[in-house]
Design a protein around this motif. Sequence first.
Motif, PDB file in Angstrom:
ATOM      1  N   PRO A  68       0.825  -1.208   0.000  1.00 38.59           N
ATOM      2  CA  PRO A  68       0.000   0.000   0.000  1.00 38.59           C
ATOM      3  C   PRO A  68       0.856   1.254   0.000  1.00 38.59           C
ATOM      4  N   ASN A  69       0.554   2.134  -0.945  1.00 32.43           N
ATOM      5  CA  ASN A  69       1.276   3.413  -1.037  1.00 32.43           C
ATOM      6  C   ASN A  69       2.782   3.220  -1.163  1.00 32.43           C
ATOM      7  N   SER A  70       3.165   2.101  -1.828  1.00 28.73           N
ATOM      8  CA  SER A  70       4.597   1.827  -2.061  1.00 28.73           C
ATOM      9  C   SER A  70       5.380   1.772  -0.761  1.00 28.73           C
ATOM     10  N   ASP A  71       4.794   1.212   0.262  1.00 30.07           N
ATOM     11  CA  ASP A  71       5.437   1.116   1.576  1.00 30.07           C
ATOM     12  C   ASP A  71       6.536   0.054   1.527  1.00 30.07           C
ATOM     13  N   THR A  72       7.797   0.490   1.495  1.00 24.12           N
ATOM     14  CA  THR A  72       8.916  -0.443   1.387  1.00 24.12           C
ATOM     15  C   THR A  72       9.179  -1.182   2.690  1.00 24.12           C
ATOM     16  N   SER A  73       8.538  -0.743   3.792  1.00 25.54           N
ATOM     17  CA  SER A  73       8.757  -1.416   5.070  1.00 25.54           C
ATOM     18  C   SER A  73       7.768  -2.564   5.294  1.00 25.54           C
ATOM     19  N   ALA A  74       6.837  -2.758   4.369  1.00 22.44           N
ATOM     20  CA  ALA A  74       5.845  -3.821   4.519  1.00 22.44           C
ATOM     21  C   ALA A  74       6.551  -5.171   4.526  1.00 22.44           C
ATOM     22  N   THR A  75       6.061  -6.087   5.366  1.00 25.16           N
ATOM     23  CA  THR A  75       6.668  -7.405   5.500  1.00 25.16           C
ATOM     24  C   THR A  75       6.239  -8.305   4.340  1.00 25.16           C
ATOM     25  N   TYR A  76       7.213  -8.871   3.657  1.00 21.38           N
ATOM     26  CA  TYR A  76       6.907  -9.792   2.562  1.00 21.38           C
ATOM     27  C   TYR A  76       6.530 -11.143   3.159  1.00 21.38           C
ATOM     28  N   GLN A  77       5.425 -11.712   2.679  1.00 18.36           N
ATOM     29  CA  GLN A  77       4.952 -12.989   3.192  1.00 18.36           C
ATOM     30  C   GLN A  77       5.461 -14.129   2.299  1.00 18.36           C
ATOM     31  N   PHE A  78       6.399 -14.903   2.831  1.00 13.50           N
ATOM     32  CA  PHE A  78       6.962 -16.017   2.074  1.00 13.50           C
ATOM     33  C   PHE A  78       6.033 -17.230   2.137  1.00 13.50           C
ATOM     34  N   PRO A  79       6.068 -18.086   1.122  1.00  8.17           N
ATOM     35  CA  PRO A  79       5.245 -19.304   1.149  1.00  8.17           C
ATOM     36  C   PRO A  79       5.587 -20.162   2.361  1.00  8.17           C
ATOM     37  N   ARG A  80       4.573 -20.725   2.993  1.00 10.26           N
ATOM     38  CA  ARG A  80       4.809 -21.562   4.173  1.00 10.26           C
ATOM     39  C   ARG A  80       5.686 -22.763   3.839  1.00 10.26           C
ATOM     40  N   GLU A  81       5.501 -23.297   2.622  1.00 12.22           N
ATOM     41  CA  GLU A  81       6.294 -24.464   2.229  1.00 12.22           C
ATOM     42  C   GLU A  81       7.782 -24.140   2.219  1.00 12.22           C
ATOM     43  N   LEU A  82       8.122 -22.925   1.794  1.00 14.54           N
ATOM     44  CA  LEU A  82       9.533 -22.533   1.736  1.00 14.54           C
ATOM     45  C   LEU A  82      10.133 -22.434   3.137  1.00 14.54           C
ATOM     46  N   THR A  83       9.453 -21.747   4.040  1.00 15.80           N
ATOM     47  CA  THR A  83       9.998 -21.610   5.400  1.00 15.80           C
ATOM     48  C   THR A  83      10.017 -22.958   6.122  1.00 15.80           C
ATOM     49  N   ALA A  84       9.023 -23.813   5.845  1.00 14.74           N
ATOM     50  CA  ALA A  84       9.013 -25.142   6.459  1.00 14.74           C
ATOM     51  C   ALA A  84      10.187 -25.975   5.962  1.00 14.74           C
ATOM     52  N   PHE A  85      10.499 -25.863   4.687  1.00 18.42           N
ATOM     53  CA  PHE A  85      11.620 -26.603   4.111  1.00 18.42           C
ATOM     54  C   PHE A  85      12.940 -26.150   4.725  1.00 18.42           C
ATOM     55  N   ILE A  86      13.073 -24.841   4.958  1.00 16.71           N
ATOM     56  CA  ILE A  86      14.289 -24.314   5.569  1.00 16.71           C
ATOM     57  C   ILE A  86      14.436 -24.842   6.994  1.00 16.71           C
ATOM     58  N   VAL A  87      13.355 -24.791   7.761  1.00 13.06           N
ATOM     59  CA  VAL A  87      13.408 -25.284   9.151  1.00 13.06           C
ATOM     60  C   VAL A  87      13.767 -26.760   9.176  1.00 13.06           C
ATOM     61  N   LEU A  88      13.193 -27.530   8.260  1.00 15.76           N
ATOM     62  CA  LEU A  88      13.494 -28.961   8.194  1.00 15.76           C
ATOM     63  C   LEU A  88      14.981 -29.209   8.010  1.00 15.76           C
ATOM     64  N   LEU A  89      15.652 -28.375   7.216  1.00 13.41           N
ATOM     65  CA  LEU A  89      17.063 -28.594   6.889  1.00 13.41           C
ATOM     66  C   LEU A  89      18.029 -28.015   7.914  1.00 13.41           C
ATOM     67  N   LEU A  90      17.554 -27.115   8.766  1.00 14.82           N
ATOM     68  CA  LEU A  90      18.458 -26.475   9.728  1.00 14.82           C
ATOM     69  C   LEU A  90      19.055 -27.499  10.694  1.00 14.82           C
ATOM     70  N   PRO A  91      20.322 -27.321  11.061  1.00 19.08           N
ATOM     71  CA  PRO A  91      21.020 -28.294  11.917  1.00 19.08           C
ATOM     72  C   PRO A  91      20.339 -28.572  13.241  1.00 19.08           C
ATOM     73  N   GLY A  92      19.713 -27.566  13.858  1.00 20.64           N
ATOM     74  CA  GLY A  92      19.144 -27.768  15.185  1.00 20.64           C
ATOM     75  C   GLY A  92      17.772 -28.415  15.195  1.00 20.64           C
ATOM     76  N   THR A  93      17.211 -28.706  14.043  1.00 17.14           N
ATOM     77  CA  THR A  93      15.861 -29.283  13.984  1.00 17.14           C
ATOM     78  C   THR A  93      15.880 -30.763  14.352  1.00 17.14           C
ATOM     79  N   ASP A  94      14.904 -31.191  15.159  1.00 16.07           N
ATOM     80  CA  ASP A  94      14.787 -32.586  15.575  1.00 16.07           C
ATOM     81  C   ASP A  94      14.088 -33.370  14.458  1.00 16.07           C
ATOM     82  N   PHE A  95      14.897 -33.899  13.543  1.00 15.56           N
ATOM     83  CA  PHE A  95      14.339 -34.597  12.387  1.00 15.56           C
ATOM     84  C   PHE A  95      13.662 -35.905  12.785  1.00 15.56           C
TER      85      PHE A  95
END
Length: 493
Positions: free
Chosen positions: A333-360
């Motif tokens: 809205p109104n070219s607000d550069t501070s607006a939070t970009y909403q990433f796909p849930r699948e992408l963030t879930a995939f990252i968490v899955l791969l992180l070393p500290g995750t209990d696979f």
Amino acid sequence: MMWEDARAHDDVPCIPGTAKWSPYMRTLPMTFHTPMFWSEDDLQELKGTAVVDKIGREDAEHAYVETLLPAIESCPSLFPPSHLSRWYTLEAYHRAGSRILSRSFTVSKWTSDDDPDGPTLGDGDDNADGHESERESEGPKSSDMDSRANTSLGSAMDVDEPVTNCDISLHLDDHDDTDDDEDDPSDVAMVPMADLLNARWRSENAKLFYEPHVLRMATTKPIKKGEQIFNTYGDPPNSDLLRRYGHIDLVPLNVGSMPSTPVVSLSPELGVATNTLGNPSDVVEIKADLVVDAVRLQWVTEGQRDRDIMDRIEWWLEEGGDDSFVLPYQDSPNSDTSATYQFPRELTAFIVLLLPGTDFVAIRTKGKPPKGKQSDPKVLSVLADVLKRREGMYAGGSVEDDKQLLTSTSLTTNKRHAIIVRLGEKRILLAAWESVVNTLHSLSHRTKIEDPAKNNDNPKGGKKGSGGDRTSEKRDHAGPSTASGRSHKKARR
């Protein structure tokens, strides 16, 4: 298609008489501006975009040489040798494929069950079939029309069905590469007269309605005299528009109202700021391999075994996880550069899955992917790395560099279209990256406030809020590459 094209323009001695489809074939374009016909130099301008891997030129040429040409040469009675050098060349094969890609419908044959009260549309003609499609509410309809409409990404026309006793599902052919294996080639057909209308992003004012015996074009909103009639191609991103149809959409971004006339190119003569135009349906595709490469660096630093991360990837794919992720354009809205970009849930879930500290082990036991919180600093750090890696895959420089290129009056149409496509994708990456960096900075600032011991720790003996702190804050802001090539290169170094 190639055979009908030959009959429409040349006599076939063994098959006398007028060809049924000749008048239609003569209306089809003989040349296309799609990347399938571009030079290698022009294709280089598309490097990094979603177009390059989907053109399929090498596969098409292999099919022509290995399959089609031998079949044609084996039957001279149907394919006269005198026609080979004109109507059955590789160029003619690409032309036929492009006609089908841009104009075909996916159809399924009507049966007596579909229309119990009368003859089927296909009686006496196997080429006249019913259409299958997804159904979706779309704009105002007259009282005798069904409220369900198709939105197709793969054809020039959109088809609605009126209320009838038939339960018929219709849609136009979607040539998305991921669905090619599921399509039945015998269901693909050309429908004369149904492919005449142009389209522009969210500008449709007419639709093609399917009835048991006819296809009827009807307006869905008032159209003034002299205004263009628009159907819809499904509002695809510019990468798909260019690949399938050879053009791109440009409409105002961050503006609620549509222009009264089409904006077809970026040029100084338009008198419109180039940074306000684009295609709101543009997307960026990020392959899972890129995410894996970014996360693997963290495993190396923590001494984890590479086999562990591979086990997680295999589990993700076995559970039906995607091997690529799509980042859409998000209107601020109104070219607000501070607006939070909403990433796909699948992408963030995939990252968490791969992180070393995750209990696979626990994740695999539950049989569900983890919840990827976008506010997690570890996830944000990986996202920042992934976005910068993805940005580095494109031709050209920064967003500002490409915008400057578009002000040139000497660009060819192909290069101008290529720059517009990659600029739309780079804008998405830039907005997403700035959002990540701003969030990381905000989290870091919040941590300092919440931890007074660390906040008061000043090894240099300086006062809180001294110049040293300001220098640190400036360094935090040095990352985002928003404009010049200089800051872009600095960020990369």
